[in-house]
Design a protein around this motif. Sequence first.
Motif, PDB file in Angstrom:
ATOM      1  N   UNK A 184       0.842  -1.204   0.000  1.00 26.67           N
ATOM      2  CA  UNK A 184       0.000   0.000   0.000  1.00 26.67           C
ATOM      3  C   UNK A 184       0.871   1.246   0.000  1.00 26.67           C
ATOM      4  N   UNK A 185       1.861   1.265   0.912  1.00 21.81           N
ATOM      5  CA  UNK A 185       2.742   2.430   1.020  1.00 21.81           C
ATOM      6  C   UNK A 185       3.633   2.550  -0.217  1.00 21.81           C
ATOM      7  N   UNK A 186       4.217   1.424  -0.658  1.00 18.19           N
ATOM      8  CA  UNK A 186       5.137   1.535  -1.791  1.00 18.19           C
ATOM      9  C   UNK A 186       4.394   1.971  -3.049  1.00 18.19           C
ATOM     10  N   UNK A 187       3.178   1.443  -3.224  1.00 16.61           N
ATOM     11  CA  UNK A 187       2.435   1.763  -4.442  1.00 16.61           C
ATOM     12  C   UNK A 187       2.018   3.236  -4.469  1.00 16.61           C
ATOM     13  N   UNK A 188       1.450   3.719  -3.337  1.00 16.61           N
ATOM     14  CA  UNK A 188       1.010   5.119  -3.312  1.00 16.61           C
ATOM     15  C   UNK A 188       2.203   6.069  -3.403  1.00 16.61           C
ATOM     16  N   UNK A 189       3.304   5.719  -2.706  1.00 12.46           N
ATOM     17  CA  UNK A 189       4.494   6.573  -2.743  1.00 12.46           C
ATOM     18  C   UNK A 189       5.089   6.609  -4.146  1.00 12.46           C
ATOM     19  N   UNK A 190       5.100   5.443  -4.766  1.00 14.66           N
ATOM     20  CA  UNK A 190       5.657   5.379  -6.113  1.00 14.66           C
ATOM     21  C   UNK A 190       4.860   6.273  -7.064  1.00 14.66           C
ATOM     22  N   UNK A 191       3.524   6.222  -6.913  1.00 13.02           N
ATOM     23  CA  UNK A 191       2.684   7.103  -7.738  1.00 13.02           C
ATOM     24  C   UNK A 191       3.040   8.566  -7.504  1.00 13.02           C
ATOM     25  N   UNK A 192       3.230   8.911  -6.218  1.00 16.05           N
ATOM     26  CA  UNK A 192       3.545  10.309  -5.888  1.00 16.05           C
ATOM     27  C   UNK A 192       4.902  10.714  -6.464  1.00 16.05           C
ATOM     28  N   UNK A 193       5.894   9.824  -6.355  1.00 21.11           N
ATOM     29  CA  UNK A 193       7.229  10.139  -6.882  1.00 21.11           C
ATOM     30  C   UNK A 193       7.183  10.276  -8.399  1.00 21.11           C
ATOM     31  N   UNK A 194       6.384   9.390  -8.995  1.00 19.33           N
ATOM     32  CA  UNK A 194       6.297   9.381 -10.446  1.00 19.33           C
ATOM     33  C   UNK A 194       5.680  10.667 -10.985  1.00 19.33           C
ATOM     34  N   UNK A 195       4.833  11.287 -10.158  1.00 20.01           N
ATOM     35  CA  UNK A 195       4.135  12.497 -10.602  1.00 20.01           C
ATOM     36  C   UNK A 195       5.030  13.728 -10.535  1.00 20.01           C
ATOM     37  N   UNK A 196       6.192  13.606  -9.894  1.00 17.69           N
ATOM     38  CA  UNK A 196       7.098  14.764  -9.831  1.00 17.69           C
ATOM     39  C   UNK A 196       7.700  14.973 -11.224  1.00 17.69           C
ATOM     40  N   UNK A 197       7.591  16.182 -11.751  1.00 15.70           N
ATOM     41  CA  UNK A 197       8.025  16.382 -13.131  1.00 15.70           C
ATOM     42  C   UNK A 197       9.541  16.222 -13.294  1.00 15.70           C
ATOM     43  N   UNK A 198       9.926  15.769 -14.462  1.00 17.43           N
ATOM     44  CA  UNK A 198      11.330  15.492 -14.734  1.00 17.43           C
ATOM     45  C   UNK A 198      12.207  16.731 -14.697  1.00 17.43           C
ATOM     46  N   UNK A 199      11.592  17.895 -14.926  1.00 19.83           N
ATOM     47  CA  UNK A 199      12.386  19.123 -14.951  1.00 19.83           C
ATOM     48  C   UNK A 199      13.105  19.337 -13.624  1.00 19.83           C
ATOM     49  N   UNK A 218      15.533  16.001  -3.634  1.00 20.68           N
ATOM     50  CA  UNK A 218      14.704  16.799  -4.539  1.00 20.68           C
ATOM     51  C   UNK A 218      13.351  16.133  -4.773  1.00 20.68           C
ATOM     52  N   UNK A 219      13.375  14.875  -5.233  1.00 15.31           N
ATOM     53  CA  UNK A 219      12.114  14.225  -5.609  1.00 15.31           C
ATOM     54  C   UNK A 219      11.271  13.889  -4.374  1.00 15.31           C
ATOM     55  N   UNK A 220      11.919  13.319  -3.363  1.00 17.81           N
ATOM     56  CA  UNK A 220      11.188  12.916  -2.164  1.00 17.81           C
ATOM     57  C   UNK A 220      10.487  14.106  -1.488  1.00 17.81           C
ATOM     58  N   UNK A 221      11.199  15.215  -1.242  1.00 18.11           N
ATOM     59  CA  UNK A 221      10.514  16.365  -0.637  1.00 18.11           C
ATOM     60  C   UNK A 221       9.388  16.902  -1.519  1.00 18.11           C
ATOM     61  N   UNK A 222       9.570  16.800  -2.841  1.00 15.42           N
ATOM     62  CA  UNK A 222       8.535  17.331  -3.729  1.00 15.42           C
ATOM     63  C   UNK A 222       7.261  16.505  -3.652  1.00 15.42           C
ATOM     64  N   UNK A 223       7.391  15.224  -3.291  1.00 21.66           N
ATOM     65  CA  UNK A 223       6.226  14.350  -3.269  1.00 21.66           C
ATOM     66  C   UNK A 223       5.743  14.105  -1.851  1.00 21.66           C
ATOM     67  N   UNK A 224       6.195  14.939  -0.917  1.00 23.73           N
ATOM     68  CA  UNK A 224       5.987  14.630   0.505  1.00 23.73           C
ATOM     69  C   UNK A 224       4.507  14.521   0.871  1.00 23.73           C
ATOM     70  N   UNK A 225       3.638  15.294   0.200  1.00 23.19           N
ATOM     71  CA  UNK A 225       2.224  15.229   0.588  1.00 23.19           C
ATOM     72  C   UNK A 225       1.641  13.860   0.272  1.00 23.19           C
ATOM     73  N   UNK A 226       1.974  13.324  -0.902  1.00 24.77           N
ATOM     74  CA  UNK A 226       1.482  11.998  -1.265  1.00 24.77           C
ATOM     75  C   UNK A 226       2.023  10.932  -0.341  1.00 24.77           C
ATOM     76  N   UNK A 227       3.302  11.099   0.054  1.00 22.34           N
ATOM     77  CA  UNK A 227       3.917  10.109   0.931  1.00 22.34           C
ATOM     78  C   UNK A 227       3.278  10.147   2.316  1.00 22.34           C
ATOM     79  N   UNK A 228       3.063  11.356   2.830  1.00 23.32           N
ATOM     80  CA  UNK A 228       2.433  11.478   4.153  1.00 23.32           C
ATOM     81  C   UNK A 228       1.039  10.857   4.127  1.00 23.32           C
TER      82      UNK A 228
END
Lengths: 318, 427
Positions: A184-199, A218-228
């Motif tokens: 559950x955590x890996x799947x939702x987190x992965x989705x959140x990380x994946x949504x961070x733009x490549x730029x 860079x990527x992890x902090x950008x996706x922190x809301x999805x991870x939380x």
Amino acid sequence: MYEAKNAQFPATSTDEADYMDLRSQPRIHESIIKGFLIFSGVISILTTVGIVVFLGQEALRFFTDPQVSLVEFFTGTVWQPQIYKFGILPLLSATVMSSLIAMGLAIPIGLSVAIYLSEYASQRIRSIIKPSLEILAGIPTVVLGFFALTFMTPLLRSILGNDVVQIYNVFSAGVVMGILILPLISSMTEDALHAVPNTLREGAYGLGATKLEVSTQVVLPAAISGIAAAIILGISRAIGEAMIVAIAAGAGPNFTINPFEAAETMTGHIVRISGGDISYDSLDYNSLFAIALMLFLFTLTLNILSQRIIRRFREVYE
Amino acid sequence: MSDYEKPSMDLFQPNYDRPEADLFEDTLDKRHRVGRVWKVVFQISTVIGIIALATLILKIFNDTMGYAAIQYKKNPATISTTGKSLEEMSCSELWPILAENVSKNRLRTIEREKILEERTKTECYNLVMFEVAEPTVKKTWPLLASLINYQEIQAYTAEKYPEGDLTFKVWITKSFILSPQSDDPLKAGIKTAILGSLFIILIVIIISFPIGVAAAIYLEEYATQNRINNIIQTNINNLAGVPSIIYGMLGLAVFVRYLEPITSGALFGFSDPTTANGRTILSAGLTLSLLILPVVIINGQEAIRAVPNSLRQASYGMGATKWQTVWSHVLPNALPGILTGTILAVSRAFGETAPLVVVGAATFITFSPESIFSKFTSVPIQIYQWTARPQDAFQNIAAAAIIVLLVLLLVLNATAVFLRNRYSRRW
């Protein structure tokens, strides 16, 4: 009345009766259908109201019983309905302990898996591993309970010794619950990380950052809301999980902080008592609703919190 | 301001004690080393996840077959007096043996169940085995141990159960699937549980599919952005996260107790003596319907949202009404997605145990369910009850039942994936 084959365009027709009547007409069957659709939507509201009303009603009966005091309910360390001792702490401590063990396992491994799949793994590996892990999440919890009791517990006992680890213990239930929550955590987190733009990644690489630095700083902090949100949902799932703890954690409230002892969680207690012969309107029966109401309030709070976090802190790119 | 805009730059901070050129080169090696270490950590974590899944599946397979020490009241080898082995004998040859060894009353009961001529050879053989030989399982070993430690197992059995017989037993067999529940792990099967599960799932589909789809249509096509509709939407999202055991408590309070006249069938003149109170298949089905309804709605909404607006506009343009548009254009195009979502939700209901225990699954029933007002059990419930028993052999049949459950779930999920791949359209 309008009929298809006689239809003529008004411009070429001289007969008034042949005009199409374009005014909107009352359609009774459509209103009935719409009524059914609305009713179906409202059923969900009724379900919530039902949960609150029925759980509340039975719980109220429990709390207004002269044998029960609210203070004792929240501070008492003994839960023994036979002698009218209703202290929720032993049940609560087992719930908290098993959830902590589960999250202690699921959060670090889940995040690592998500980072690996999103940042390191090739498309092919990702397309194999992600569904495989999701299979884990789809396995019925009773099967995981079986696994905890007949595999994890013997394993722990052979490593740590039979006198340290009891046959029923919170630890193996917690570990297997971690296995359940991990996907559950890996799947939702992965989705959140994946949504961070490549730029963002490319910007960091341009500054000379290594892959690890890009991923974790860079990527992890950008996706922190999805991870939380994923972590909070995981906690909510762990608290509400019933079968693994009912099978593997033990059958009897026990106020302890030793995870290798048997103890009963809130959900485990509900399953055990309601699975036996229980007479309606007994104090014992009503106490289950009090526990269930607590459980409902805990998980509801966590779920709402998770949704809030997603909505409040989501970074919208582009 | 969020964190990502100011990533920690410790590693890039110039160190003014050293000349500029050294600085970058010095830390770079270390940073790459740290990177490599963490990459391994990430990989190991992923492998741990996969190992967990593999261990789980292997453990279950491991328990479904292996050696079993079986002790007979009367050894099958000595039962036959003609020298022929029991397996080779025909039914008419087996019958006298049965008549000789069981009491007259018991024989009459057996005859009353089914006469000799109607019984197949296997049925007769089983009768002789269970009525005359009376086997009991003393100890079982999983497959892996059976393959590796055969000598030890043999020695152990010879020492502990000198009259016992060591046989390789496969626990998941045709007769396991087709037999009703029993107290004896050798006879026990899950027919009752499978039928119970199917009955319950049928009710779940009949109730949650139309209501779920209707609610999804309402929210996506009819509802305007107002307060009430927002509440409904938020509420559905919250309901999806409520633990299943809470639904069990709701079902216990509402369906089992409050609506007992309806769910026990008393209102409709069903006074089945076996269905004391409202703990029936109907109550179980209704409870699980409520449980998966939010998931069906959310999946349905996603499927409907994926239908492009141009289709709706075209339909309106041709003079269709709202319902005509929904019924003839939106629904047919959204149906594969809706079905996939519903099947996945139903497969969740199939594996649910806790709410059914709470609603009041029967602990022991040997007869198949006859109507929706019968007592119920289901495959997961059966697994739970067998797992809870201490004897070895029940662990084996629990594993066998798990295989049955997982296969059924696999079929459901494969159907969903097939539907999605076969009929889904990309716009």
